[in-house]
Design a protein around this motif. Structure first.
Motif, short mmCIF file in Angstrom:
data_model
loop_
_atom_site.label_atom_id
_atom_site.label_comp_id
_atom_site.label_asym_id
_atom_site.label_seq_id
_atom_site.Cartn_x
_atom_site.Cartn_y
_atom_site.Cartn_z
N ILE A 47 -12.03 -10.84 -53.73
CA ILE A 47 -11.36 -10.38 -52.51
C ILE A 47 -12.42 -9.92 -51.53
O ILE A 47 -13.50 -9.47 -51.92
N VAL A 65 -3.95 -10.77 -58.65
CA VAL A 65 -4.30 -10.58 -57.23
C VAL A 65 -3.35 -9.60 -56.57
O VAL A 65 -3.78 -8.70 -55.83
N VAL A 113 -4.38 -5.95 -54.96
CA VAL A 113 -4.14 -5.65 -53.55
C VAL A 113 -3.36 -4.35 -53.40
O VAL A 113 -3.68 -3.50 -52.55
N ALA A 164 -14.98 -13.52 -49.17
CA ALA A 164 -14.09 -14.27 -50.05
C ALA A 164 -14.53 -15.72 -50.19
O ALA A 164 -14.43 -16.32 -51.26
N SER A 204 -8.79 -15.95 -53.54
CA SER A 204 -9.61 -14.92 -52.90
C SER A 204 -9.28 -14.80 -51.42
O SER A 204 -9.13 -13.69 -50.88
N GLY A 256 -5.74 -13.34 -51.15
CA GLY A 256 -5.75 -11.91 -51.47
C GLY A 256 -6.34 -11.07 -50.37
O GLY A 256 -5.88 -9.96 -50.10
N THR A 257 -7.38 -11.59 -49.70
CA THR A 257 -8.00 -10.86 -48.59
C THR A 257 -7.03 -10.69 -47.44
O THR A 257 -6.90 -9.60 -46.87
N GLY A 282 -4.25 -8.30 -48.50
CA GLY A 282 -4.71 -6.92 -48.55
C GLY A 282 -4.55 -6.22 -47.21
O GLY A 282 -4.14 -5.05 -47.16
#
Length: 289
Positions: A38, A115, A119, A166, A181, A184-185, A188
């Motif tokens: 992430i 994930v 988060v 990521a 990734s 998830g970023t 988040g």
């Protein structure tokens, strides 16, 4: 006043310690065993450990110290002591975990579930830090540098730096990990906004009642909040009245509503949601004055 400031300082230290604990748990027990990256400094460390033979805690400390030095040089001393504390807390927690819980297993066998769990836990910890005007350091420092010298918004700077980190997952992992990734970023940021907005919500209460003086006294003396009084004229009978307006937290609103129902069951009350309050409304500021 000095004693109150010390209590506030102690509370903020506790919040920083707990918030960074959640951040460290999300990194060490969820992200690292699952193998996704992430867009955080810890994610970058996960990639770098494949090329640099250092422990995660040591590499995290080195990068955080380096970024802190850049912050103090290019942003200035107002950069914030809280960032220094949180930047040192993360590698400390990670080192403790490395000693007492080496090589933890993945949280679940499902990558997407991992994930999502990461988060939520990470965003909860970050929310605690942002609510006391602190941060977890790392890429937050990069975002502030981009904001100052590239004139980019903080949110956009965080998103860009996070996505770049990521994307580095492709250097050591497969394409599925890259997609997770990046997803998830982005997720988040959405969850963090949700948490922060939820803690900032207040209630704006407007009350029309002949017993406004008693209600005013309750709000000021019992709840410790401010009140604004407006002289108004009733459209039905042209009588002179007073409208009382205040902004409260949810639990304070419940106390006020109970008091109003006991004091004047016929009071006319309207309630609206306030997403943000700017100014000296904060309870800590209020109590010190």
């Amino acid at each position: 006043m000095k004693e109150m400031k010390e209590k506030i300082q102690l509370r903020e230290w506790i919040v920083m310690a707990v918030g960074m604990f959640f951040v460290a748990v999300s990194v060490y027990f969820i992200m690292m065993p699952s193998g996704f990256v992430i867009g955080t400094l810890s994610g970058l460390v996960m990639v770098l450990t494949h090329f640099i033979p250092l422990k995660v805690s040591v590499l995290t400390l080195i990068l955080n110290v380096f970024l802190l030095l850049l912050g103090f040089i290019f942003i200035g001393r107002d950069f914030g002591g809280k960032t220094v504390i949180t930047s040192l807390l993360l590698p400390l927690y990670l080192r403790i975990f490395e000693i007492f819980a080496p090589n933890p297993p993945a949280l679940t066998s499902n990558s997407l579930t991992n994930v999502l769990c990461f988060v939520v836990v990470l965003s909860f910890g970050q929310m605690m830090l942002f609510n006391i005007n602190a941060s977890s350091g790392g890429l937050d420092i990069v975002a502030k540098l981009m904001n100052r010298y590239l004139h980019m918004e903080i949110g956009k700077s965080l998103a860009i730096s996070g996505m770049i980190v990521a994307a580095t997952s492709i250097l050591v992992y497969d394409r599925e990990t890259l997609v997770l990734s990046l997803l998830g970023t982005w997720l988040g940021g959405v969850v963090l906004d949700f948490f922060i907005d939820g803690t900032h919500i207040r209630k704006r209460i407007s009350i029309v009642s002949p017993h406004y003086a008693e209600i005013q006294s309750f709000i000021i003396q019992k709840l410790g909040r401010g009140v604004t009084l407006y002289p108004v004229r009733g459209g039905w009978d042209n009588s002179e009245r007073t409208t009382l307006v205040t902004v409260l937290q949810k639990n304070e609103y419940a106390q006020l509503l109970s008091f109003v129902q006991q004091t004047d069951p016929c009071a006319f009350v309207t309630v609206s949601t306030v997403g943000e309050v700017i100014g000296q409304w904060n309870p800590h500021i209020r109590r010190i004055r």
